[in-house]
Design an enzyme around this catalytic site. Structure first.
Site, PDB file in Angstrom:
ATOM      1  N   ASN A 193       1.546  -1.332  -0.512  1.00 35.31           N
ATOM      2  CA  ASN A 193       0.016   0.142   0.241  1.00 35.31           C
ATOM      3  C   ASN A 193       0.856   0.940   0.442  1.00 35.31           C
ATOM      4  O   ASN A 193       1.690   1.142   1.134  1.00 35.31           O
ATOM      5  CB  ASN A 193      -0.510  -0.075   1.215  1.00 35.31           C
ATOM      6  CG  ASN A 193      -1.753   1.005   1.429  1.00 35.31           C
ATOM      7  OD1 ASN A 193      -1.528   2.047   0.246  1.00 35.31           O
ATOM      8  ND2 ASN A 193      -2.219   1.147   2.542  1.00 35.31           N
ATOM      9  N   TRP A 194       1.063   1.965  -1.264  1.00 36.02           N
ATOM     10  CA  TRP A 194       1.907   3.303  -1.168  1.00 36.02           C
ATOM     11  C   TRP A 194       1.415   4.503  -0.376  1.00 36.02           C
ATOM     12  O   TRP A 194       1.810   5.025  -0.745  1.00 36.02           O
ATOM     13  CB  TRP A 194       2.037   3.032  -2.405  1.00 36.02           C
ATOM     14  CG  TRP A 194       3.351   1.764  -3.337  1.00 36.02           C
ATOM     15  CD1 TRP A 194       3.835   1.449  -2.757  1.00 36.02           C
ATOM     16  CD2 TRP A 194       3.672   1.872  -4.568  1.00 36.02           C
ATOM     17  NE1 TRP A 194       4.671   0.282  -3.318  1.00 36.02           N
ATOM     18  CE2 TRP A 194       4.386   0.916  -4.646  1.00 36.02           C
ATOM     19  CE3 TRP A 194       3.054   3.029  -5.743  1.00 36.02           C
ATOM     20  CZ2 TRP A 194       4.657   1.121  -5.883  1.00 36.02           C
ATOM     21  CZ3 TRP A 194       3.474   2.011  -6.822  1.00 36.02           C
ATOM     22  CH2 TRP A 194       4.682   1.107  -7.121  1.00 36.02           C
ATOM     23  N   LYS A 195       0.393   4.178  -0.144  1.00 34.20           N
ATOM     24  CA  LYS A 195      -0.311   5.797   0.495  1.00 34.20           C
ATOM     25  C   LYS A 195      -0.530   6.471  -0.553  1.00 34.20           C
ATOM     26  O   LYS A 195      -0.762   6.480  -1.520  1.00 34.20           O
ATOM     27  CB  LYS A 195       0.299   5.361   2.092  1.00 34.20           C
ATOM     28  CG  LYS A 195      -0.078   4.694   2.974  1.00 34.20           C
ATOM     29  CD  LYS A 195       0.215   4.307   4.054  1.00 34.20           C
ATOM     30  CE  LYS A 195       0.171   3.289   4.663  1.00 34.20           C
ATOM     31  NZ  LYS A 195       0.190   3.882   6.357  1.00 34.20           N
TER      32      LYS A 195
ATOM     33  N   HIS B  60      -9.438   0.648   5.486  1.00 30.53           N
ATOM     34  CA  HIS B  60      -7.696   0.990   6.377  1.00 30.53           C
ATOM     35  C   HIS B  60      -7.953   2.056   7.270  1.00 30.53           C
ATOM     36  O   HIS B  60      -8.936   2.678   7.493  1.00 30.53           O
ATOM     37  CB  HIS B  60      -6.856   2.150   5.037  1.00 30.53           C
ATOM     38  CG  HIS B  60      -5.460   1.833   5.936  1.00 30.53           C
ATOM     39  ND1 HIS B  60      -5.146   2.946   6.768  1.00 30.53           N
ATOM     40  CD2 HIS B  60      -3.916   0.912   5.718  1.00 30.53           C
ATOM     41  CE1 HIS B  60      -3.600   2.342   6.682  1.00 30.53           C
ATOM     42  NE2 HIS B  60      -3.727   1.506   5.646  1.00 30.53           N
TER      43      HIS B  60
ATOM     44  N   GLU C 157      -6.372   4.622   8.632  1.00 29.88           N
ATOM     45  CA  GLU C 157      -6.334   5.699   8.234  1.00 29.88           C
ATOM     46  C   GLU C 157      -7.208   6.705   7.876  1.00 29.88           C
ATOM     47  O   GLU C 157      -8.349   7.420   8.067  1.00 29.88           O
ATOM     48  CB  GLU C 157      -5.031   6.268   6.972  1.00 29.88           C
ATOM     49  CG  GLU C 157      -4.210   5.940   7.881  1.00 29.88           C
ATOM     50  CD  GLU C 157      -2.775   5.014   7.487  1.00 29.88           C
ATOM     51  OE1 GLU C 157      -2.558   5.339   5.986  1.00 29.88           O
ATOM     52  OE2 GLU C 157      -1.682   4.450   7.757  1.00 29.88           O
TER      53      GLU C 157
ATOM     54  N   GLU D 280      -5.196  -5.213  10.518  1.00 26.16           N
ATOM     55  CA  GLU D 280      -3.447  -4.501  10.892  1.00 26.16           C
ATOM     56  C   GLU D 280      -4.394  -3.896  12.499  1.00 26.16           C
ATOM     57  O   GLU D 280      -4.966  -2.703  12.385  1.00 26.16           O
ATOM     58  CB  GLU D 280      -4.255  -3.146   9.481  1.00 26.16           C
ATOM     59  CG  GLU D 280      -4.307  -3.714   8.376  1.00 26.16           C
ATOM     60  CD  GLU D 280      -3.581  -3.158   7.863  1.00 26.16           C
ATOM     61  OE1 GLU D 280      -2.003  -3.166   6.863  1.00 26.16           O
ATOM     62  OE2 GLU D 280      -4.000  -2.328   7.090  1.00 26.16           O
TER      63      GLU D 280
ATOM     64  N   GLY E  86       2.966   1.542  10.897  1.00 26.16           N
ATOM     65  CA  GLY E  86       3.881   3.108  10.590  1.00 26.16           C
ATOM     66  C   GLY E  86       4.180   2.888  11.962  1.00 26.16           C
ATOM     67  O   GLY E  86       5.048   4.131  12.458  1.00 26.16           O
TER      68      GLY E  86
ATOM     69  N   SER F  12       3.672  -2.771  10.092  1.00 26.80           N
ATOM     70  CA  SER F  12       4.737  -2.429  10.397  1.00 26.80           C
ATOM     71  C   SER F  12       5.638  -3.758   9.684  1.00 26.80           C
ATOM     72  O   SER F  12       6.883  -4.052  10.257  1.00 26.80           O
ATOM     73  CB  SER F  12       5.294  -2.138  11.503  1.00 26.80           C
ATOM     74  OG  SER F  12       5.345  -0.857  11.508  1.00 26.80           O
TER      75      SER F  12
ATOM     76  N   GLY G 234       3.102  -1.703   4.171  1.00 25.65           N
ATOM     77  CA  GLY G 234       3.081   0.227   4.233  1.00 25.65           C
ATOM     78  C   GLY G 234       3.716   0.454   4.014  1.00 25.65           C
ATOM     79  O   GLY G 234       4.824   0.216   3.077  1.00 25.65           O
ATOM     80  N   GLY G 235       5.170   1.008   4.743  1.00 27.29           N
ATOM     81  CA  GLY G 235       6.617   1.460   4.671  1.00 27.29           C
ATOM     82  C   GLY G 235       7.462   0.451   4.161  1.00 27.29           C
ATOM     83  O   GLY G 235       8.226   1.269   2.915  1.00 27.29           O
TER      84      GLY G 235
HETATM   85  C1  PEP Z   1      -0.754   0.127   5.902  1.00 21.72           C
HETATM   86  O1  PEP Z   1      -0.582   1.151   5.826  1.00 21.72           O
HETATM   87  O2  PEP Z   1      -1.272  -0.269   5.688  1.00 21.72           O
HETATM   88  C2  PEP Z   1       0.740  -0.448   7.205  1.00 21.72           C
HETATM   89  C3  PEP Z   1       0.334  -1.711   7.419  1.00 21.72           C
HETATM   90  O3  PEP Z   1       1.193   0.402   6.724  1.00 21.72           O
HETATM   91  P1  PEP Z   1       3.563  -0.308   7.610  1.00 21.72           P
HETATM   92  O4  PEP Z   1       3.776  -1.629   6.831  1.00 21.72           O
HETATM   93  O5  PEP Z   1       4.554   0.959   7.598  1.00 21.72           O
HETATM   94  O6  PEP Z   1       3.681  -0.417   8.685  1.00 21.72           O
END
Ligand code: PEP
Length: 252
Positions: free
Chosen positions: A9-11, A95, A97, A167, A173, A213, A234-235
């Site tokens: 997920n590149w956000k 999500h 967010e 999640e 994050g 993460s 994500g990251g």
């Molecule tokens: C996400 O936002 O879906 C996510 C899992 O981010 P991260 O891996 O950066 O925690």
């Protein structure tokens, strides 16, 4: 046999040239069918260009969000049909967010689920508790509520198209990954909820991925758990080498 999913997920990251370069590298690195399905979720602006790169590959494209209406006066919104048109096979719905920063409620997410499925998109439906909810012992209650609200009136035939992403909000994050056993406990509960509350007879085939993460170091012990069928990243999904390592580890 479940085919796991590894999704990035590149956000709100990556320009079109950056997204295209990443997609080209991914296509070159993973040309053959593997033991995991690879999905990338670029920002809306890059969907079409990434589709041009990946259209003859095995890598799938996801959107990060959508609106439930088919068309109309909804400034700034994108419909499911538009996402299909741009080459998406998946869409991330719910999500944390979107829930926390943009006020998306269970009812809104349910409308998105219906609209996505009607258009032939496969939802990656995200659920997860906050730190306060976990610490007050409410994790299972929250997860059950999110599943029941989001999947309200979704038919068994459509549940087949849905992947769930657990999640925990406190792990997104933050660099804090749930331990494999913490994650497995919730994944097992999610599978049970899909079977019992949604009365879905094939819950043992449902893809339930973990997000929070995830990195190359944590991937192996997470996907070794019986109810963890991949990851939403994500990251670490923004960096080609890390994402490629996660795919390799999950598919070994
Ligand atoms: C996400 O936002 O879906 C996510 C899992 O981010 P991260 O891996 O950066 O925690």
């Amino acid at each position: 046999m479940i085919q796991p999913i590894i999704a990035a997920n590149w956000k709100m990251h990556k320009t079109i040239p950056e997204a295209v370069a990443f997609a080209k590298q991914l296509k070159k690195e993973f040309p053959e069918p593997g033991r995991v399905d690879i999905v990338i979720a670029p920002p809306f602006t890059a969907l079409r260009s990434v589709m041009e790169v990946l259209k003859d590959s095995l890598i799938h494209i996801s959107a990060q969000n959508m609106h439930w209406e088919e068309k109309g006066a909804y400034t700034g919104e994108i419909s499911a049909a538009m996402l299909v048109d741009a080459g998406c096979k998946f869409v991330i719905i719910g999500h944390s967010e979107r829930r926390a920063l943009f006020g998306e409620t269970g009812g809104m997410l349910n409308k998105k689920m219906h609209a996505a499925l009607k258009s032939g998109l496969k939802p990656i439906f995200c659920i997860g508790e906050t730190l306060e909810e976990r610490e007050s012992g409410a994790t299972f209650e929250i997860i059950q509520k999110q599943i029941k609200e989001g999947l309200n009136n979704i038919t068994p035939n459509d549940i087949r198209q849905v992947a769930f992403a657990y999640e925990p909000v406190w792990a997104i994050g933050t660099g804090k990954t749930a331990t494999p056993l913490q994650a497995q406990e919730v994944h097992g509960f999610i599978r049970k909820t899909i079977a019992v509350d949604l009365e879905y007879a094939h819950a043992s085939d449902t893809v339930i991925i973990y997000g929070g993460s995830v990195n190359p170091e944590s991937t192996g012990s997470l996907v070794d758990q019986p109810d963890i069928n991949g990851a939403l990243v994500g990251g670490a999904g923004l960096d080609f080498d890390s994402f490629a390592d996660i795919i390799r580890i999950a598919g070994r």
